[in-house]
Structures are given as C-alpha cells and as structure tokens.
Design a protein around this motif. Structure first.
Motif, PDB file in Angstrom:
ATOM      1  N   VAL A  42     -11.732  14.377  -3.035  1.00  0.00           N
ATOM      2  CA  VAL A  42     -10.877  13.186  -2.914  1.00  0.00           C
ATOM      3  C   VAL A  42     -11.631  12.051  -2.433  1.00  0.00           C
ATOM      4  CG1 VAL A  42      -8.767  14.667  -2.680  1.00  0.00           C
ATOM      5  CG2 VAL A  42      -9.791  13.442  -0.674  1.00  0.00           C
ATOM      6  N   TYR A  43     -10.960  10.791  -2.764  1.00  0.00           N
ATOM      7  CA  TYR A  43     -11.557   9.460  -2.407  1.00  0.00           C
ATOM      8  C   TYR A  43     -10.525   8.559  -1.784  1.00  0.00           C
ATOM      9  CZ  TYR A  43     -14.709  11.364  -5.833  1.00  0.00           C
ATOM     10  OH  TYR A  43     -15.642  11.955  -6.606  1.00  0.00           O
ATOM     11  N   GLY A  44     -11.150   7.540  -1.008  1.00  0.00           N
ATOM     12  CA  GLY A  44     -10.445   6.738  -0.280  1.00  0.00           C
ATOM     13  C   GLY A  44      -9.162   6.042  -0.730  1.00  0.00           C
ATOM     14  N   ALA A  45      -9.645   4.810  -1.681  1.00  0.00           N
ATOM     15  CA  ALA A  45      -8.478   3.934  -1.941  1.00  0.00           C
ATOM     16  C   ALA A  45      -8.837   3.608  -3.479  1.00  0.00           C
ATOM     17  CB  ALA A  45      -8.609   2.882  -1.153  1.00  0.00           C
ATOM     18  N   ALA A  46      -7.843   3.282  -3.890  1.00  0.00           N
ATOM     19  CA  ALA A  46      -7.867   2.706  -5.395  1.00  0.00           C
ATOM     20  C   ALA A  46      -7.456   1.299  -5.089  1.00  0.00           C
ATOM     21  CB  ALA A  46      -6.690   3.235  -6.328  1.00  0.00           C
ATOM     22  N   ILE A  47      -8.327   0.366  -5.463  1.00  0.00           N
ATOM     23  CA  ILE A  47      -8.003  -1.118  -5.299  1.00  0.00           C
ATOM     24  C   ILE A  47      -8.208  -1.873  -6.620  1.00  0.00           C
ATOM     25  CG2 ILE A  47      -8.731  -1.304  -2.841  1.00  0.00           C
ATOM     26  CD1 ILE A  47     -11.556  -2.320  -3.479  1.00  0.00           C
TER      27      ILE A  47
ATOM     28  N   LEU B 296      -5.120   6.439  -0.522  1.00  0.00           N
ATOM     29  CA  LEU B 296      -4.486   5.183  -0.299  1.00  0.00           C
ATOM     30  C   LEU B 296      -4.550   4.474  -1.836  1.00  0.00           C
ATOM     31  CD1 LEU B 296      -6.504   3.981   2.718  1.00  0.00           C
ATOM     32  CD2 LEU B 296      -3.888   4.317   2.720  1.00  0.00           C
ATOM     33  N   GLN B 297      -3.405   3.724  -1.973  1.00  0.00           N
ATOM     34  CA  GLN B 297      -3.369   2.803  -3.418  1.00  0.00           C
ATOM     35  C   GLN B 297      -2.831   1.495  -2.926  1.00  0.00           C
ATOM     36  OE1 GLN B 297      -0.996   2.807  -7.502  1.00  0.00           O
ATOM     37  NE2 GLN B 297      -0.177   4.058  -5.646  1.00  0.00           N
ATOM     38  N   MET B 298      -3.908   0.494  -3.440  1.00  0.00           N
ATOM     39  CA  MET B 298      -3.199  -0.868  -3.333  1.00  0.00           C
ATOM     40  C   MET B 298      -2.373  -0.994  -4.747  1.00  0.00           C
ATOM     41  SD  MET B 298      -5.600  -4.158  -4.097  1.00  0.00           S
ATOM     42  CE  MET B 298      -5.899  -4.679  -2.260  1.00  0.00           C
ATOM     43  N   ASN B 299      -1.544  -1.473  -4.694  1.00  0.00           N
ATOM     44  CA  ASN B 299      -0.753  -1.947  -5.893  1.00  0.00           C
ATOM     45  C   ASN B 299       0.871  -2.752  -5.642  1.00  0.00           C
ATOM     46  OD1 ASN B 299      -0.187  -1.761  -8.567  1.00  0.00           O
ATOM     47  ND2 ASN B 299      -0.834   0.259  -8.576  1.00  0.00           N
ATOM     48  N   PHE B 300       1.405  -3.314  -6.551  1.00  0.00           N
ATOM     49  CA  PHE B 300       2.323  -4.069  -6.558  1.00  0.00           C
ATOM     50  C   PHE B 300       3.512  -3.335  -6.280  1.00  0.00           C
ATOM     51  CE2 PHE B 300       0.187  -7.376  -8.946  1.00  0.00           C
ATOM     52  CZ  PHE B 300       0.475  -8.511  -8.139  1.00  0.00           C
ATOM     53  N   ALA B 301       4.575  -3.632  -5.637  1.00  0.00           N
ATOM     54  CA  ALA B 301       5.818  -2.879  -5.016  1.00  0.00           C
ATOM     55  C   ALA B 301       6.572  -2.230  -6.077  1.00  0.00           C
ATOM     56  CB  ALA B 301       6.658  -3.686  -4.191  1.00  0.00           C
TER      57      ALA B 301
ATOM     58  N   GLU C 196      -9.005  -1.290  10.208  1.00  0.00           N
ATOM     59  CA  GLU C 196      -8.582   0.112  10.088  1.00  0.00           C
ATOM     60  C   GLU C 196      -8.257   0.628   8.744  1.00  0.00           C
ATOM     61  OE1 GLU C 196      -5.216   0.563  12.561  1.00  0.00           O
ATOM     62  OE2 GLU C 196      -6.214  -0.273  14.403  1.00  0.00           O
ATOM     63  N   LEU C 197      -7.735  -0.026   7.971  1.00  0.00           N
ATOM     64  CA  LEU C 197      -7.421   0.573   6.490  1.00  0.00           C
ATOM     65  C   LEU C 197      -8.950   1.082   5.823  1.00  0.00           C
ATOM     66  CD1 LEU C 197      -5.116  -0.944   3.821  1.00  0.00           C
ATOM     67  CD2 LEU C 197      -7.546  -0.402   3.278  1.00  0.00           C
ATOM     68  N   LYS C 198      -9.887   0.243   6.004  1.00  0.00           N
ATOM     69  CA  LYS C 198     -11.217   0.458   5.419  1.00  0.00           C
ATOM     70  C   LYS C 198     -11.899   1.872   5.987  1.00  0.00           C
ATOM     71  CE  LYS C 198     -14.797  -1.951   6.325  1.00  0.00           C
ATOM     72  NZ  LYS C 198     -16.001  -3.101   6.252  1.00  0.00           N
ATOM     73  N   GLU C 199     -11.656   1.907   7.413  1.00  0.00           N
ATOM     74  CA  GLU C 199     -12.069   3.149   7.957  1.00  0.00           C
ATOM     75  C   GLU C 199     -11.312   4.291   7.577  1.00  0.00           C
ATOM     76  OE1 GLU C 199     -13.175   1.093  12.196  1.00  0.00           O
ATOM     77  OE2 GLU C 199     -11.623   2.391  12.276  1.00  0.00           O
ATOM     78  N   ILE C 200      -9.916   4.154   7.321  1.00  0.00           N
ATOM     79  CA  ILE C 200      -9.280   5.326   6.583  1.00  0.00           C
ATOM     80  C   ILE C 200      -9.820   5.685   5.375  1.00  0.00           C
ATOM     81  CG2 ILE C 200      -6.893   6.347   6.133  1.00  0.00           C
ATOM     82  CD1 ILE C 200      -5.774   4.527   8.195  1.00  0.00           C
ATOM     83  N   ALA C 201      -9.884   4.782   4.561  1.00  0.00           N
ATOM     84  CA  ALA C 201     -10.247   4.888   3.178  1.00  0.00           C
ATOM     85  C   ALA C 201     -11.785   5.570   3.235  1.00  0.00           C
ATOM     86  CB  ALA C 201     -10.421   3.823   2.382  1.00  0.00           C
TER      87      ALA C 201
ATOM     88  N   TRP D 122       0.825  -1.151  -0.154  1.00  0.00           N
ATOM     89  CA  TRP D 122      -0.124   0.060   0.042  1.00  0.00           C
ATOM     90  C   TRP D 122       0.912   1.281   0.056  1.00  0.00           C
ATOM     91  CZ3 TRP D 122      -5.422   0.089  -0.455  1.00  0.00           C
ATOM     92  CH2 TRP D 122      -5.998  -1.366  -0.123  1.00  0.00           C
ATOM     93  N   THR D 123       0.486   2.618  -0.724  1.00  0.00           N
ATOM     94  CA  THR D 123       0.959   3.549  -0.755  1.00  0.00           C
ATOM     95  C   THR D 123      -0.002   4.583  -0.309  1.00  0.00           C
ATOM     96  OG1 THR D 123       1.957   2.902  -2.945  1.00  0.00           O
ATOM     97  CG2 THR D 123       2.372   5.120  -2.425  1.00  0.00           C
ATOM     98  N   TYR D 124       0.398   5.476   0.519  1.00  0.00           N
ATOM     99  CA  TYR D 124      -0.727   6.619   1.384  1.00  0.00           C
ATOM    100  C   TYR D 124      -0.013   7.719   0.965  1.00  0.00           C
ATOM    101  CZ  TYR D 124       2.072   6.723   5.495  1.00  0.00           C
ATOM    102  OH  TYR D 124       2.963   6.841   6.619  1.00  0.00           O
TER     103      TYR D 124
END
Length: 440
Positions: free
Chosen positions: A197-202, A282-287, A179-184, A147-149
């Motif tokens: 803005v929005y919470g997370a790119a998944i 937040l962004q879900m992604n490969f390293a 906790e991640l979902k609450e932050i997003a 995750w990147t934030y």
C-alpha cells in the motif's frame, strides 16, 4: 431562529403554491457537474415537479470538461440552461458579464435572507464583488477539501507500535501538515494483508483545476496570499513569499515520497478509486465523496475516518469547493427558474437535501443540535467549512487558473526548476492577466 425559519417556510410555500397555480407549466433545464450529488438533486427535485407542475431536465457534464462546456455556454449566450449550479470561481464572471440574474430584489420579496446561510458560502458562492451585499446565486452545495483515512489500519496494534517506535507519538489524526506527511511516508510501500500500500492520494491533475485545488491546501497554511490585503492585485511578495515557497516544496515532497506510482495526473475520481480499492491510507478529496465512502463495502461502516485539512506554520485553512445556484440571464423561463430557487431555499427542502447526500449551506440545517451526530463525517464538514479560503473569483478566473495549473504541475510533478522559480513565474503570469483586464 427556528420561529423565523418556520415563518419563512410557510410564506415561501404559500408564494410557491400561488405561483404554481398562476403560471404555465414549463420545462426547465438545470446544468451542473456529473457527480453523486447531482443524482441526489434529481431525486430531490421530484418534489418540486409535483408541487409546481414544472418539469425538470438536467444537463450534467463530467468535472474534467464542466468548466469548458458550461463557460462556453454562458459566454455564447446560449439558452440550454435555465438554472446553473456554477463553480464558486465563476461568480465574478457571471456577474460582470451579465450571465447571471441579480437576485437581491427576489430574495427580499420572498423572505430569503443570506444571513440564514453559512457565511463562507455566501461570500464564496453568491457575492460579487466579494464582501458586498450583491447576490447572483443562492448557496446550493457546501464543499471543502478534507481528508479521509483508513481508521481500521491506524488502529492495528502492530502498526501503532511501529509508528510510535519511529516517530515517538501515537498513530492518529494528524494535527499538522508535517505530521500528515510523516504518516503518509510511514504507510508508503508498507505491506498490509499481503498487499503493498501507499501513503496518500493527492490532487495532481493538470488539465482542469486539480493540482491547484490540491496545492492551495498547503499554500494557505504556510502563508501564501493571493494579493496584498491593502492593495488589490499587488502580487509580489505575497504569491511568492518565503512561506509560499516552503509550501510548494512541501507539496512536492509529499508527492515524491508518499503517493502511489503513476499518480501524476490524479483528481477526484482517481483518488476515490485508489482509496476504495485499498491502495492508500489517506485520501485528499472534497467532502462530497464522504457519503459514498460510508456506503462502500470495502472502506465504509466504521473502517474510515475523516479530518479537516491540518494546520501549517501560518494557520489552518482549507480549499473551498462547492457551488451556488443561479438563474441564467439568457433563459426565457426566468420566472419558473426563480420558483425553483424559492422552493430549494426552504428549510425542510434543505434538510431533505442533507439526508439525500447534498451538503446544505443553510444554518438551520447545519446548526441543528443533531447535525454533528447525523453522519460520521458531519462534524468534520462543520470544522472544515469554518476554515475555508477560495481561489480567484475574478472574471478572468480561467486564465488565472490555467497559469497556476501549468506552473505548479511543472514543478511538483515534472520536477522543472525550483519552487521559487515557479511562483515567480506565476506572479508574472497573473500580473499580465490583470494588466490585460485593466485591473492594474
């Protein structure tokens, strides 16, 4: 350890030098996906050309069509590729179908020891059957979902205050998926500097592997298992366990309540674009994306932070990415291709690979005392690689993947049926695949 690597490097250099002077120069083609690490490999490989006299050509295919293009090439016995950096899930098919050259004798003859590589990458990228000393690849590129934030947003006093008032804790790196979902959800629809803005790119992409590579980061951590650990291919109660159902419901809730509008078919590229353009916290992604994040003028230079996939009720795991490099069995230039692998395995080349943005899997590189401080994301890479799990690496991997893509996307994105129904259907799909394969 250092003495051992130094000795290996000297021997490898001597062997490579001898091979280069005794063999005719060849034009080699290396096949991989089209992404930033491939560009780094082109630069790295100039040294091989200079040392060996061989010429390197590259066939890079976008990720969305990489599997179709390259698996068709292998299945047809094509001679386009002398070297293949194939996805981790391909190793079973590459071995059982005779696509890849078995490398055990070569490794032994040239002092290449799999114990010198991160254990998870050896299991994930090189071994078939899993957990046996049968090697069909050299670990080439370590990768994992993390995750990147927006660290700069998290540190704003007004957001810190608002978050603490709502959740009773500081706004910071999440320690759990909840906790991640609450932050997003906290960032979803929030105004920052006059922009919504929005919470997370998944990951939600359906056509190739995207949503599977995303949802597994929840499934693993809620107790999903691919099979009964005591009875291979026994799926009932493991794939569709109560924990797995809860994980799929979690992922759908995250999608429904904390992602940008129009993100129903997103994978690596779309997530990168959303994050770099300031759409998401937040962004879900490969390293593999992290060097590019650091270099970006909008989100780099200390504005971003990195953390491993957080824990769930059943533990902390992350989806393995990354690839091994194999010699294609249909190549008529196998000796020269093996020279490349021998060269690539050298510790000094692996250290340069990391410097250029490649994710080395060599322990001499990642266990160096200075590694964790070498990049802002280096420690997160180490922590993430310590918790990896991977998708099926069976020869029927493509059929297994397509079934999961359809079942999960239909539930998470399209809202069809229940999580239990989706996973029950997946058990039926996978059972049928394994029956057709004669596994059960």
């Amino acid at each position: 350890m250092k003495t051992k690597h130094l000795t290996t490097a000297v021997l490898s250099s001597l062997i490579a030098s001898s091979a280069a002077t005794s063999a005719l120069a060849e034009d080699l083609t290396l096949c991989w996906a089209a992404w930033d690490p491939a560009n780094a490999l082109v630069e790295l490989s100039r040294n091989f050309e200079a040392e060996s006299g061989h010429t390197m050509n590259f066939e890079f295919v976008p990720w969305t069509s990489f599997a179709d293009r390259m698996l068709n090439e292998l299945n047809s016995g094509g001679q386009l590729c002398d070297l293949m950096i194939g996805d981790s899930q391909w190793i079973g098919g590459g071995a059982e179908n005779g696509h890849y050259v078995k490398l055990n004798d070569f490794f032994e003859a040239n002092g290449i020891d799999m114990a010198d590589f991160i254990p998870a990458t050896v299991t994930g990228y090189a071994e078939w059957p899993k957990n046996t000393p049968n090697y069909y690849a050299l670990p080439a590129f370590g990768d994992v979902v993390g995750w990147t934030y927006r660290k700069d947003w998290f540190e704003r006093p007004e957001l810190q205050e608002a978050f603490k008032a709502k959740y009773g804790r500081a706004l910071g790196v999440p320690t759990s998926l909840e906790e991640l979902k609450e932050i997003a959800q906290f960032f979803q629809g929030r105004d920052i500097d006059g922009t919504t803005v929005y919470g997370a790119a998944i990951y939600t992409e359906r056509g190739s592997e995207g949503i599977t590579m995303g949802v597994t980061n929840a499934l693993y951590n809620y107790g999903f298992m691919y099979e009964n650990p005591d009875k291979p291919y026994d799926l009932e109660g493991y794939v569709n366990s109560d924990g797995a159902v809860a994980a799929l419901e979690f992922y759908k809730d995250l999608y429904d309540t904390a992602t940008p509008p129009g993100s129903s078919n997103w994978y690596m590229g779309e997530n990168i674009d959303a994050y770099k353009s300031g759409q998401v916290a937040l962004q879900m992604n490969f390293a593999f994306i992290w060097p590019g994040v650091e270099a970006d003028p909008n989100v780099g230079g200390g504005k971003s932070g990195y953390f491993p996939n957080p824990a769930g009720p059943a533990g902390q795991f992350a989806q393995l990415g990354g690839q091994g490099i194999s010699v294609v069995a249909y190549s008529d230039k196998q000796d020269a291709a093996l020279e490349y692998i021998q060269w690539f395995a050298q510790p000094e080349i692996q250290a340069k690979w990391w410097e250029l943005g490649g994710y080395s899997a060599l322990r001499a590189v990642v266990e160096d005392p200075g590694f964790a401080e070498s990049q802002p994301y280096a420690q997160t890479f180490l922590d993430s690689m310590a918790i990896v799990k991977d998708f099926w690496a069976e020869p029927a991997y493509a059929d297994l993947l397509l079934a999961m893509q359809e079942r999960v996307h239909n539930y998470v994105v399209a809202g069809d049926g229940t999580a239990k129904e989706a996973l029950d259907g997946l058990v039926r799909d996978w059972t049928e695949v394994f029956e057709d394969e004669g596994k059960i």
